[in-house]
Design a protein around this motif. Structure first.
Motif, PDB file in Angstrom:
ATOM      1  N   ASP A   1      -0.587  -1.931   5.986  1.00 25.96           N
ATOM      2  CA  ASP A   1      -0.646  -3.506   5.617  1.00 25.96           C
ATOM      3  C   ASP A   1      -1.522  -4.211   6.594  1.00 25.96           C
ATOM      4  O   ASP A   1      -1.917  -4.976   6.754  1.00 25.96           O
ATOM      5  CB  ASP A   1       0.785  -4.421   6.835  1.00 25.96           C
ATOM      6  N   ASN A   2      -1.803  -2.651   7.399  1.00 21.78           N
ATOM      7  CA  ASN A   2      -3.483  -3.348   8.089  1.00 21.78           C
ATOM      8  C   ASN A   2      -4.267  -2.740   7.879  1.00 21.78           C
ATOM      9  O   ASN A   2      -5.183  -2.658   8.375  1.00 21.78           O
ATOM     10  CB  ASN A   2      -3.187  -2.833   9.967  1.00 21.78           C
ATOM     11  N   LEU A   3      -4.250  -2.157   6.454  1.00 22.50           N
ATOM     12  CA  LEU A   3      -5.956  -1.632   6.187  1.00 22.50           C
ATOM     13  C   LEU A   3      -6.883  -2.392   5.951  1.00 22.50           C
ATOM     14  O   LEU A   3      -7.460  -1.934   5.743  1.00 22.50           O
ATOM     15  CB  LEU A   3      -5.060  -1.076   4.458  1.00 22.50           C
ATOM     16  N   VAL A   4      -6.655  -3.641   5.665  1.00 22.20           N
ATOM     17  CA  VAL A   4      -7.976  -4.555   5.710  1.00 22.20           C
ATOM     18  C   VAL A   4      -8.824  -4.936   6.920  1.00 22.20           C
ATOM     19  O   VAL A   4      -9.684  -4.308   7.367  1.00 22.20           O
ATOM     20  CB  VAL A   4      -8.157  -5.491   4.941  1.00 22.20           C
TER      21      VAL A   4
ATOM     22  N   TYR B   1     -11.182  11.332   5.471  1.00 24.85           N
ATOM     23  CA  TYR B   1     -10.880  10.179   6.827  1.00 24.85           C
ATOM     24  C   TYR B   1     -10.139   8.744   6.210  1.00 24.85           C
ATOM     25  O   TYR B   1     -10.084   8.631   6.145  1.00 24.85           O
ATOM     26  CB  TYR B   1     -12.160  10.333   6.666  1.00 24.85           C
ATOM     27  N   VAL B   2     -11.313   9.205   4.604  1.00 21.82           N
ATOM     28  CA  VAL B   2     -10.450   7.672   4.155  1.00 21.82           C
ATOM     29  C   VAL B   2      -8.796   7.748   3.740  1.00 21.82           C
ATOM     30  O   VAL B   2      -7.705   6.752   3.981  1.00 21.82           O
ATOM     31  CB  VAL B   2     -11.075   8.271   2.371  1.00 21.82           C
ATOM     32  N   SER B   3      -7.812   9.538   3.211  1.00 19.60           N
ATOM     33  CA  SER B   3      -6.750   9.517   2.916  1.00 19.60           C
ATOM     34  C   SER B   3      -6.293   9.269   4.360  1.00 19.60           C
ATOM     35  O   SER B   3      -4.614   8.658   4.015  1.00 19.60           O
ATOM     36  CB  SER B   3      -6.791  11.031   2.275  1.00 19.60           C
ATOM     37  N   TYR B   4      -6.588   9.948   5.726  1.00 11.78           N
ATOM     38  CA  TYR B   4      -5.730   9.879   6.390  1.00 11.78           C
ATOM     39  C   TYR B   4      -5.493   8.139   7.571  1.00 11.78           C
ATOM     40  O   TYR B   4      -4.638   7.920   7.840  1.00 11.78           O
ATOM     41  CB  TYR B   4      -6.755  10.534   8.070  1.00 11.78           C
ATOM     42  N   LEU B   5      -6.243   7.195   7.166  1.00 13.01           N
ATOM     43  CA  LEU B   5      -6.359   5.749   7.943  1.00 13.01           C
ATOM     44  C   LEU B   5      -5.440   5.035   7.185  1.00 13.01           C
ATOM     45  O   LEU B   5      -4.457   4.589   8.207  1.00 13.01           O
ATOM     46  CB  LEU B   5      -7.507   5.481   7.133  1.00 13.01           C
ATOM     47  N   PRO B   6      -4.694   5.200   6.238  1.00 13.79           N
ATOM     48  CA  PRO B   6      -2.864   4.536   5.436  1.00 13.79           C
ATOM     49  C   PRO B   6      -1.686   5.365   6.737  1.00 13.79           C
ATOM     50  O   PRO B   6      -0.608   4.304   7.183  1.00 13.79           O
ATOM     51  CB  PRO B   6      -2.477   4.492   4.154  1.00 13.79           C
ATOM     52  N   HIS B   7      -2.019   6.650   7.026  1.00 18.54           N
ATOM     53  CA  HIS B   7      -1.392   7.175   7.711  1.00 18.54           C
ATOM     54  C   HIS B   7      -1.351   6.534   8.870  1.00 18.54           C
ATOM     55  O   HIS B   7      -0.432   6.345   9.970  1.00 18.54           O
ATOM     56  CB  HIS B   7      -1.110   8.810   7.798  1.00 18.54           C
TER      57      HIS B   7
ATOM     58  N   SER C   1     -12.369  -0.406  -0.574  1.00 18.74           N
ATOM     59  CA  SER C   1     -11.515   0.225   0.054  1.00 18.74           C
ATOM     60  C   SER C   1     -10.113  -0.249  -0.314  1.00 18.74           C
ATOM     61  O   SER C   1      -9.571   1.107   0.044  1.00 18.74           O
ATOM     62  CB  SER C   1     -12.550   1.010   1.560  1.00 18.74           C
ATOM     63  N   SER C   2     -10.142  -1.341   0.885  1.00 19.86           N
ATOM     64  CA  SER C   2      -8.587  -1.698   1.048  1.00 19.86           C
ATOM     65  C   SER C   2      -7.437  -1.774  -0.193  1.00 19.86           C
ATOM     66  O   SER C   2      -6.543  -1.462  -0.537  1.00 19.86           O
ATOM     67  CB  SER C   2      -8.535  -2.322   1.264  1.00 19.86           C
ATOM     68  N   PHE C   3      -8.993  -1.992  -1.733  1.00 21.44           N
ATOM     69  CA  PHE C   3      -7.653  -2.227  -2.890  1.00 21.44           C
ATOM     70  C   PHE C   3      -7.725  -0.445  -3.047  1.00 21.44           C
ATOM     71  O   PHE C   3      -6.638  -0.627  -3.860  1.00 21.44           O
ATOM     72  CB  PHE C   3      -9.123  -2.408  -4.233  1.00 21.44           C
ATOM     73  N   GLN C   4      -8.450   0.312  -3.062  1.00 20.70           N
ATOM     74  CA  GLN C   4      -8.139   1.808  -3.722  1.00 20.70           C
ATOM     75  C   GLN C   4      -7.469   2.673  -2.974  1.00 20.70           C
ATOM     76  O   GLN C   4      -6.048   2.940  -3.031  1.00 20.70           O
ATOM     77  CB  GLN C   4      -9.676   2.318  -3.531  1.00 20.70           C
ATOM     78  N   GLN C   5      -7.548   2.348  -1.722  1.00 22.99           N
ATOM     79  CA  GLN C   5      -5.963   2.400  -0.745  1.00 22.99           C
ATOM     80  C   GLN C   5      -4.084   2.299  -0.861  1.00 22.99           C
ATOM     81  O   GLN C   5      -3.873   2.929  -0.930  1.00 22.99           O
ATOM     82  CB  GLN C   5      -6.367   2.551   0.489  1.00 22.99           C
TER      83      GLN C   5
ATOM     84  N   ASN D   1      -0.106  -4.448  -4.936  1.00 18.83           N
ATOM     85  CA  ASN D   1       0.314  -2.426  -4.215  1.00 18.83           C
ATOM     86  C   ASN D   1       0.381  -2.012  -5.486  1.00 18.83           C
ATOM     87  O   ASN D   1       0.239  -2.016  -6.269  1.00 18.83           O
ATOM     88  CB  ASN D   1       1.480  -2.655  -3.727  1.00 18.83           C
ATOM     89  N   GLU D   2       0.161  -0.453  -4.955  1.00 22.57           N
ATOM     90  CA  GLU D   2       0.750   0.593  -5.988  1.00 22.57           C
ATOM     91  C   GLU D   2       1.448   0.274  -7.180  1.00 22.57           C
ATOM     92  O   GLU D   2       1.206   0.531  -8.088  1.00 22.57           O
ATOM     93  CB  GLU D   2       0.380   2.170  -5.518  1.00 22.57           C
ATOM     94  N   LYS D   3       2.568  -0.402  -6.562  1.00 20.81           N
ATOM     95  CA  LYS D   3       3.983  -0.824  -8.171  1.00 20.81           C
ATOM     96  C   LYS D   3       3.677  -2.242  -8.365  1.00 20.81           C
ATOM     97  O   LYS D   3       4.525  -2.348  -9.615  1.00 20.81           O
ATOM     98  CB  LYS D   3       5.376  -0.598  -6.965  1.00 20.81           C
ATOM     99  N   ASP D   4       2.444  -2.982  -8.659  1.00 21.78           N
ATOM    100  CA  ASP D   4       2.747  -3.777  -9.076  1.00 21.78           C
ATOM    101  C   ASP D   4       2.305  -3.400 -10.778  1.00 21.78           C
ATOM    102  O   ASP D   4       1.224  -3.386 -11.093  1.00 21.78           O
ATOM    103  CB  ASP D   4       0.953  -4.350  -8.150  1.00 21.78           C
ATOM    104  N   PRO D   5       2.765  -4.310 -11.513  1.00 21.33           N
ATOM    105  CA  PRO D   5       3.147  -4.008 -12.571  1.00 21.33           C
ATOM    106  C   PRO D   5       2.040  -4.659 -13.854  1.00 21.33           C
ATOM    107  O   PRO D   5       1.811  -3.819 -14.065  1.00 21.33           O
ATOM    108  CB  PRO D   5       4.438  -4.861 -13.293  1.00 21.33           C
ATOM    109  N   VAL D   6       1.569  -5.506 -12.578  1.00 22.58           N
ATOM    110  CA  VAL D   6      -0.346  -6.623 -13.623  1.00 22.58           C
ATOM    111  C   VAL D   6      -1.055  -5.220 -13.939  1.00 22.58           C
ATOM    112  O   VAL D   6      -1.712  -4.909 -14.583  1.00 22.58           O
ATOM    113  CB  VAL D   6      -0.439  -7.638 -12.881  1.00 22.58           C
TER     114      VAL D   6
END
Length: 410
Positions: A130-133, A119-125, A328-332, A402-407
């Motif tokens: 951009d609409n996760l929150v 369920y959690v993995s399906y939502l981003p798809h 959840s939005s952070f994690q995704q 996002n997942e590419k944020d260097p910080v």
């Protein structure tokens, strides 16, 4: 909500969560009222319900990443419906025992692990990153509505039909949820299996990603502390309300519905609160502000003070939903697509791994110290769960990265 596929997921979530909320009240009452279970058996039942996170929590992520998430959701919904159906059948046949409840709780819990990871993995798809929150907020809102209506329905149903027969409604909700999900038209691409798939390697990759990432590590550790003490608290809450406050199934249902009202308010305000407070700070501020309110319950005595304590539980739910939506939005957002299943499973394994222990500890503490003292212990532990997130980069991060944020790179 204009997207037909999201609408179907929304409706399926509503029915599945309605069934789940009824289980939350009806299953322990089958043990307490129908089978006259003691405090330790009630705690053990809670442990069985959540033991799936320990048994299959990590492998579930690796397996789900190799399958279409929608198919996993449908099959586990239908299987959970069948498992729940066996309880009223066994009751009518005169075969129902506490061990039967333990078995069904364990099977249901294992299937729920696979469902939740998918369920959690399906939502981003389905909705896009951009609409996760907003997507998480909408789904949290409907879960909150069912948190109100579920116990509100379950109380009268238990009084009218008995707790075992009430689980028929839960079974029907799960089955209808699975059937609705079959109507979602947007299909994922079938994951391409690696040339030499290795379960242990995939599990290790998910664990390494989550536990080395400063933000993901903080969120799952905070969740682990919160969930351990929440389950200790909840395990004795039903015993406290039924045996010390003298509330019947209807009264307990009203108290739990009040928690649902707080959760609904949290879901409706989560986006606005996160924007004002900051996506990161809200994750640690929410438990710090709302968890101390749970101490009102052990202060309660039969009468009006129970209403004040119920308001405290509503505050807990409000803060919990605000935190979970932001978290959840952070994690995704921080997880690449190919690791979503393993991230979700690892987060669940760490966050929920202590829940069975919490059920056992809650039952043991209730047997030794009593339900009231256990509520005090639970309230204190839940409040301290803010610390891992407060001591992480989340203390000052105001926007969703996002997942590419260097910080925030692991």
């Amino acid at each position: 909500m204009r997207d037909p596929d999201f609408g179907r997921l929304f409706a399926a979530t509503a029915l599945g969560q309605l069934g789940d909320r009824i289980i939350f009240l009806a299953l322990p009452l089958v043990a307490v009222v129908t089978l006259n279970a003691d405090e330790f058996q009630v705690g053990s039942l809670t442990a069985m319900t959540t033991a799936g996170s320990l048994l299959v929590g990590l492998p579930a992520g690796a397996w789900v990443d190799r399958m279409r998430k929608r198919s996993v959701m449908i099959s586990t919904d239908l299987a959970r419906a069948v498992a729940l159906l066996t309880i009223p059948v066994a009751w009518w046949s005169g075969l129902l025992t506490i061990w039967w409840l333990f078995t069904v709780a364990l099977v249901h819990g294992v299937l729920t692990v696979f469902f939740d990871v998918a369920y959690v993995s399906y939502l981003p798809h389905l909705v896009g990153r951009d609409n996760l929150v907003e997507g998480n907020s909408k789904l949290s809102a409907i879960r909150s509505v069912t948190s109100i209506s579920g116990p509100g329905m379950a109380g009268p149903l238990v009084g009218l039909l008995g707790a075992p027969a009430t689980l028929l409604v839960s079974s029907a909700g799960m089955a209808m949820s699975g059937l609705l999900a079959t109507g979602i038209r947007k299909r994922e691409h079938k994951p391409v299996p690696s040339a030499r798939p290795q379960l242990l390697r995939d599990i290790k990759q998910g664990l390494k990603f989550v536990l080395k990432h400063p933000v993901l590590r903080a969120t799952v550790l905070g969740d682990a502390i919160f969930n351990l003490f929440l389950v200790m608290y909840q395990t004795m809450l039903l015993v406290f309300l039924e045996r010390e406050m003298g509330l019947g199934a209807f009264g307990i249902g009203l108290v739990l519905s009040g928690m649902g009202c707080g959760a609904l308010l949290g879901a409706l305000s989560a986006t606005r609160v996160s924007q004002r407070v900051g996506q990161g700070p809200v994750i640690w501020l929410a438990p710090l502000v709302t968890c101390p309110l749970t101490a009102l319950m052990p202060f309660a005595r039969p009468g009006w003070s129970v209403c004040a304590a119920a308001i405290g539980l509503a505050g807990l739910s409000l803060g919990g939903v605000v935190r979970v939506v932001a978290q959840s939005s952070f994690q995704q957002a921080l997880t690449p697509d190919h690791l979503l299943g393993r991230m979700s499973a690892t987060a669940r394994f760490v966050s929920w791994g202590g829940i069975p222990l919490g059920g056992v500890l809650g039952g043991a503490s209730g047997s030794v110290f009593g339900a009231t003292a256990t509520l005090w212990i639970g309230a204190t532990g839940m409040t301290l769960s803010f610390l891992p997130n407060f001591l992480s980069p989340l203390r000052t991060i105001r926007a969703l990265p996002n997942e590419k944020d260097p910080v925030l790179a692991p």
